[in-house]
Motif scaffolding. Sequence first.
Motif, PDB file in Angstrom:
ATOM      1  N   ASP A 130      -5.188  -0.572   9.588  1.00  0.00           N
ATOM      2  CA  ASP A 130      -6.024   0.225   8.692  1.00  0.00           C
ATOM      3  C   ASP A 130      -6.070   1.695   9.089  1.00  0.00           C
ATOM      4  N   GLU A 178      -4.458  -6.986  -0.902  1.00  0.00           N
ATOM      5  CA  GLU A 178      -3.621  -6.049  -0.154  1.00  0.00           C
ATOM      6  C   GLU A 178      -2.374  -6.741   0.374  1.00  0.00           C
ATOM      7  N   HIS A 216      -2.137  -1.799   6.122  1.00  0.00           N
ATOM      8  CA  HIS A 216      -2.747  -2.484   4.988  1.00  0.00           C
ATOM      9  C   HIS A 216      -2.582  -1.583   3.770  1.00  0.00           C
TER      10      HIS A 216
END
Length: 366
Positions: free
Chosen positions: A297, A320, A336
């Motif tokens: 992330d 995702e 992601h």
Amino acid sequence: MFLAIEHASVSYPGQTARAAVDAVTLGLRRGEIGVLIGPSGCGKTSLLRAVAGLERLAVGRIRIDGEVLADAATGQHLSPEARRIGMVFQDYALFPHLSVEANVDFGIRHLPGAQRRQRTQEVLDLVGLAHAAKRAPHQLSGGQQQRIALARALAPNPRLLLLDEPFSSLDVDLRERLAQELRAILKQAGTTALFVTHDQMEAFAVGELIGVMNRGRLEQWDDPYALYHRPATRFVADFIGHGVFTTAQIVSQGGEQVDGHCNCIVRTPLGDLTDVAECPLPEAYPEGKCEVLLRADDIVHDDLAPVRARIESKTFRGAEFLYTLRLASGEKLMAHVPSHHDHQIGEWIGIRAEVDHVVTFDRNPA
């Protein structure tokens, strides 16, 4: 601390290389939920068994509410049945010939009849199974059977509840839902609990404090946010979440140190990282050269970014994709990416780093 485990070690006969549990110290306040997580053979179940009284301590001490349950120095070892600790296991260990109600009632038969019936009704209401009291366990789903086991363990009002991978035999979606239900039930009951799992999502769903174990040692005992964003060791950083380590260099920008930290940047293949308040000084590493942890992330897909990466693999996760990427310089990354960005394997995409917590490690770990 309500539960205090102090420098606890557990060894098994014939074990010479290392203890199954090696000098573990942790604590839980009354009503807190702790989780132990780690790879198979890391010692988490052995520690749980020591708290239950099923294993003797080789070193250390265990206390609950100030009472010493075990002390290796004095040889004190309170028997499991005297510890007032409840346990929930992998296999539900329900009595198939007894009703749900009778399974829950089994551990409190010492109580007067009216009190026993009231307590059974209370815990069945707590776990949402009052409507199934007269049914047999086999007539219920796996998740409901696990809730029967939980109700039975809670019925005697244990001082502490221990749970050893209670959801491991259930499917993934059910495990996640039950983990959330379990936390709500334990908080409503005000029960102090220690939970063992190998599943990170379960750990994050249940635990207020999580301990990561490795080769018998407790690497970090912390809240989930700190474990993810401020891992104390390289093992924790690697074990928790999706991420990779990439080469970096801490470079001083001059100016005065503040709280032991200098005005620095961290140079990486993705560019300079500037949110480095918690980074060590450059001299913590030879020439400031280190590795930086980049979570999936931390990497943002941006078509306008100057840095490009090739998609090596991807995993669809509904909302995702988890992309595995490779920079032209060879560094591997993970990201992601919203699932409407459905790029093909082999395609080059623009990426940039958005790192709020820069965490660095030695390039040559021992």
